[in-house]
Design an enzyme around this catalytic site. Structure first.
Site, mmCIF file in Angstrom:
data_model
loop_
_atom_site.group_PDB
_atom_site.id
_atom_site.type_symbol
_atom_site.label_atom_id
_atom_site.label_comp_id
_atom_site.label_asym_id
_atom_site.label_seq_id
_atom_site.Cartn_x
_atom_site.Cartn_y
_atom_site.Cartn_z
ATOM 1 C CD GLU A 222 75.052 23.900 18.583
ATOM 2 O OE1 GLU A 222 75.531 25.018 18.284
ATOM 3 O OE2 GLU A 222 75.753 22.896 18.832
ATOM 4 C CD GLU B 206 78.191 18.132 20.085
ATOM 5 O OE1 GLU B 206 78.931 18.733 19.280
ATOM 6 O OE2 GLU B 206 77.876 18.582 21.205
#
Length: 349
Positions: free
Chosen positions: A237, A242
């Protein structure tokens, strides 16, 4: 006639013949090249071109060894060679002049050249410049709650409704709404490019404005395309950006893989100004050698890539806005809605 004088006479003619033959042959070494002169003109435009010139007495060809494993032989002494390794590098160039009979002489010169890497070209993008729903040729959707909050205890139900996802005025807008919907207290959208666009390596740029509000969790990220068979985190990932409403303006860039996932992930953070009120560029340089994460062209995290981590295969994009969960935490009771805006997402090769 006595045979002895005949023998003497025969020997005389043999010696005469040998002496004549020796005198007619070239004397060994008289055509060895001499006075070898070599010059180099290095380009200053970053192209990597170097113009060489060589001359020598009795030379009929010249062999260039460029110091990088390549070589070339030319009849004359002049040629132009292009070095391709980016950056400033020095090379020992060996030039050998040859005569027609194979005699040779060599000379070594040193050159230093700066090569500017060619700018990457646009490989894929979505500019989000056509009003309405996102391009179905580029994007699909994860729908629902993901079996209890997509593994993070998130609170939203993901839909593809225009209330939750829309392109308007040149921007993709994903809006999380506080509403009762299919058993969930919030709705939002999670877009994926799986099976529509997947790739290995490149420079990724995302220009986005992030939402505010306690409990919001916007993300633009990537998963290994083999997730269906390998599972997570074995698929890998890569979180391009974020953010969580409980720590305004703190940007997260993170890699998850076996041994480094969840709370032990391989990531970095950077505080910036106005992440929720202005657009910023979040980018990743991804190659076989390294993965570098930036915000507004400022590097803040680097991971050395290798065959021991799963970042040498195809990945796909995910753009979503989650509410609550293990990362975002509790939600403001007064929360009504919040919007993640993306101006563009681009991949350069």
């Amino acid at each position: 006639m006595n045979s002895f004088p005949k023998i003497i006479l025969t020997l005389f003619f043999i010696l005469l013949f040998l002496n004549c033959k020796k005198g007619a042959s070239p004397i060994n070494g008289t055509d060895i090249p001499a006075n070898l002169q070599v010059s180099a003109t290095v380009s200053t435009d970053g192209s990597g071109n170097v113009t060489f010139s060589a001359s020598a007495t009795n030379a009929t060809s010249f062999r260039y060894e460029f110091g990088n494993g390549a070589n070339q032989t030319v009849a004359g002494g002049d040629l132009t060679y292009k070095y391709k390794t980016a950056g400033t590098n020095s090379y020992s160039v060996v030039v050998t002049a040859y005569s027609s009979s194979g005699g040779s002489i060599s000379k070594t010169i040193q050159i230093t050249i700066t090569v500017v890497a060619a700018p990457p070209s646009l490989f894929w993008s979505d500019e989000f410049d056509i009003n309405g729903a996102p391009d179905p040729l580029k994007w699909g959707y994860d729908i629902g709650t993901g079996s209890g909050g997509w593994g993070n205890g998130e609170l939203q139900y993901y839909t593809s409704r225009p209330e939750n996802v829309l392109i308007q005025n040149g921007n993709l807008k994903i809006t999380a709404i506080k509403e009762s919907f299919s058993g969930s207290a919030y709705t939002s959208t999670r877009m994926i490019s799986k099976t529509k666009f997947e790739f290995t390596y490149g420079k990724i740029e995302v220009r986005a404005k992030l939402p505010s509000g306690l409990g919001t969790w916007p993300a633009v990220w990537m998963l290994g395309s083999n997730i269906s068979t390998a599972g997570w985190p074995s698929c890998g990932e890569l979180d391009i950006v974020e953010h969580r409403g409980s720590e305004l303006n703190k940007i997260f860039g993170t890699l998850h893989y076996p041994g480094r996932s969840g709370g032990n992930a391989d990531g970095g953070t950077k505080f910036i100004s106005n992440a929720t009120t202005e657009f910023h560029i979040y980018s990743v340089d991804w190659s076989a050698a390294s993965i570098k994460i930036y915000v507004d062209d400022e590097l803040y995290h680097t991971v050395v890539n290798s065959n021991s981590i799963p970042f040498n295969q195809n990945f796909f994009f995910i753009i979503n806005l989650a509410i609550g969960g293990s990362f975002a935490g509790s939600v403001d009771p007064a929360f009504a809605n919040a919007t993640l805006e993306v101006d563009y997402i681009r991949v350069y090769k």
